[in-house]
Design an enzyme around this catalytic site. Structure first.
Site, PDB file in Angstrom:
ATOM      1  N   GLY A   9       0.839  -1.213   0.000  1.00  0.00           N
ATOM      2  CA  GLY A   9       0.000   0.000   0.000  1.00  0.00           C
ATOM      3  C   GLY A   9       0.864   1.249   0.000  1.00  0.00           C
ATOM      4  O   GLY A   9       2.100   1.172  -0.100  1.00  0.00           O
ATOM      5  N   GLN A  10       0.205   2.432   0.153  1.00  0.00           N
ATOM      6  CA  GLN A  10       0.947   3.701   0.046  1.00  0.00           C
ATOM      7  C   GLN A  10       2.026   3.802   1.126  1.00  0.00           C
ATOM      8  O   GLN A  10       3.182   4.101   0.828  1.00  0.00           O
ATOM      9  CB  GLN A  10      -0.026   4.885   0.197  1.00  0.00           C
ATOM     10  N   ASP A  32       1.289  -9.037   1.730  1.00  0.00           N
ATOM     11  CA  ASP A  32       0.067  -8.334   1.300  1.00  0.00           C
ATOM     12  C   ASP A  32      -0.898  -9.372   0.745  1.00  0.00           C
ATOM     13  O   ASP A  32      -0.552 -10.549   0.622  1.00  0.00           O
ATOM     14  CB  ASP A  32       0.406  -7.251   0.238  1.00  0.00           C
ATOM     15  N   TYR A 140     -14.460   4.595   7.717  1.00  0.00           N
ATOM     16  CA  TYR A 140     -13.013   4.532   7.977  1.00  0.00           C
ATOM     17  C   TYR A 140     -12.680   5.196   9.316  1.00  0.00           C
ATOM     18  O   TYR A 140     -11.993   4.617  10.155  1.00  0.00           O
ATOM     19  CB  TYR A 140     -12.298   5.247   6.840  1.00  0.00           C
ATOM     20  N   LYS A 144     -11.189   3.577  12.767  1.00  0.00           N
ATOM     21  CA  LYS A 144      -9.914   4.042  13.345  1.00  0.00           C
ATOM     22  C   LYS A 144     -10.123   4.492  14.798  1.00  0.00           C
ATOM     23  O   LYS A 144      -9.303   4.226  15.665  1.00  0.00           O
ATOM     24  CB  LYS A 144      -9.320   5.165  12.502  1.00  0.00           C
ATOM     25  N   ILE A 170      -1.392  11.607   3.315  1.00  0.00           N
ATOM     26  CA  ILE A 170       0.016  11.341   3.020  1.00  0.00           C
ATOM     27  C   ILE A 170       0.250  11.435   1.520  1.00  0.00           C
ATOM     28  O   ILE A 170      -0.509  10.885   0.713  1.00  0.00           O
ATOM     29  CB  ILE A 170       0.436   9.952   3.544  1.00  0.00           C
TER      30      ILE A 170
HETATM   31  C1  VAH Z   1      -7.730   8.865   3.377  1.00  0.00           C
HETATM   32  N1  VAH Z   1      -5.319   9.085   3.085  1.00  0.00           N
HETATM   33  O1  VAH Z   1      -7.851   9.829   2.637  1.00  0.00           O
HETATM   34  C2  VAH Z   1      -6.354   8.620   4.007  1.00  0.00           C
HETATM   35  C3  VAH Z   1      -6.207   9.382   5.304  1.00  0.00           C
HETATM   36  C4  VAH Z   1      -6.671  11.482   6.555  1.00  0.00           C
HETATM   37  C5  VAH Z   1      -6.813  10.753   5.268  1.00  0.00           C
HETATM   38  O2  VAH Z   1      -6.679   8.662   6.369  1.00  0.00           O
HETATM   39  O3  VAH Z   1      -8.633   8.126   3.625  1.00  0.00           O
END
Ligand code: VAH
Length: 319
Positions: A9-10, A32, A140, A144, A170
């Site tokens: 991944g990134q 992966d 997401y 988290k 990022i």
């Molecule tokens: C996203 N790059 O865009 C991730 C990150 C804060 C953004 O968690 O979902």
């Protein structure tokens, strides 16, 4: 020995290469769910591991006598909105598998990334504090925030040494954008070089916290290398490097590519996600506890991204 789960991944791509530089190729096992033809796969140990399959994770942890796990597999914000049940399953149960292996003393230390996505519409937007209102409105972000709660619980209850940082968006050039809302800031560089224009899915003034990949990798390695008693926060540390809007990054690109043009798409679902996130982050706890500091700003990042992508695209044309 180190196992990187989600190594293609990134973050995983650059993290694996850096870990191999520091600890030796033979001490870093990358894994992966897929096995692409890239340096992560071709320059050292690589295993296909489904992070949702506990027996598979446990098997390779024992096969290679793994001490530390960097768990990077997850569905990011935009992708998770399109497959919320799978995103919840992957983001949560991959974490439980690794936490439980540590609880059983089969691994000694875990790195698990959280995100500014844990903050929501009611969170103070400027210089968001380490401790504040957290009402994430994305799948997401919910996964988290929940993951942070479980990391702190496993540390407090079972002594698990898990360490975490709340990454902003990022920016990197070596891996393709992976379904994030902040990935407009990766796409824009590819488009600037290939077409000298970009149709942005966020509005011009959408300011978001961002970080260049080298700072993100430094943060992961520095928090893992720090003595355990310095890590006072076992949910996840706020991290900050820079904040910018599409308008600001477009102007920075124009300094290098004067003919670059940006246009803006209306009503993309990712605008709602971005609007729920902070503009800037207060990361004083990370700076105080384990000496975190960023090295790259918008100007540095822009020139590096354009230089590296120019090289990459030129080399692909030559191939
Ligand atoms: C996203 N790059 O865009 C991730 C990150 C804060 C953004 O968690 O979902």
């Amino acid at each position: 020995k180190i196992l990187v789960i989600g190594a293609c991944g990134q973050i995983g791509t650059e993290l694996t290469l850096r870990l191999r530089q520091i600890y030796g190729v033979e001490n870093v096992i990358a894994s992966d769910i897929v096995k692409p033809d890239n340096d992560v796969v071709n320059q050292g140990y690589f295993e296909i591991i489904d992070a949702l399959n506990f027996d598979q994770v446990e098997y390779f942890v024992e096969k290679y006598s793994i001490d530390e796990v960097y768990l990077l597999s997850a569905l990011l914000s935009a992708s998770a909105e399109k497959a919320y049940a799978f995103a919840w399953d992957l983001n949560m149960n991959s974490l439980f598998h690794v936490l439980n292996l540590a609880k059983e003393k089969k691994i000694k230390k875990i790195f698990w990334p959280s995100s500014i996505a844990v903050f929501g519409n009611n969170t103070p937007r400027e210089k968001t504090p380490q401790y504040t209102v957290m009402e994430p409105s994305t799948v997401y972000g919910i996964s988290k925030q929940t993951g942070e709660r479980w990391c702190e619980y496993y540390h407090k209850t079972f002594g698990v040494d898990v360490r975490s940082v709340r990454y902003p968006g990022i920016i990197s050039w070596s891996a393709p954008p992976g379904g994030g809302t902040t990935d407009y800031a990766v796409d824009i560089f590819h488009s600037a070089i290939k077409e000298q224009k970009y149709h942005c899915f966020l509005s011009p003034e959408t300011k978001l916290p961002m970080m260049y990949i080298d700072d993100a990798i430094d943060a992961a390695i520095d928090i893992m290398d720090a003595p355990g008693d310095l890590i006072k926060i076992r949910s996840s540390y706020n991290l900050s490097a820079m904040s910018f809007s599409p308008h600001e990054i477009a102007n920075e690109i124009k300094k290098h590519i004067p003919e670059f043009e940006i246009t803006y798409k209306e009503n993309d679902f990712r605008q709602t996600i971005a609007d729920s996130w902070p503009d800037s982050i207060d990361d004083n706890n990370a700076r105080t506890d384990w000496n975190w500091k960023n090295k790259f700003d918008l100007q540095d990042m822009t020139s590096i991204m354009l230089e590296k992508l120019e090289e990459t695209i030129q080399s692909q044309i030559l191939l």
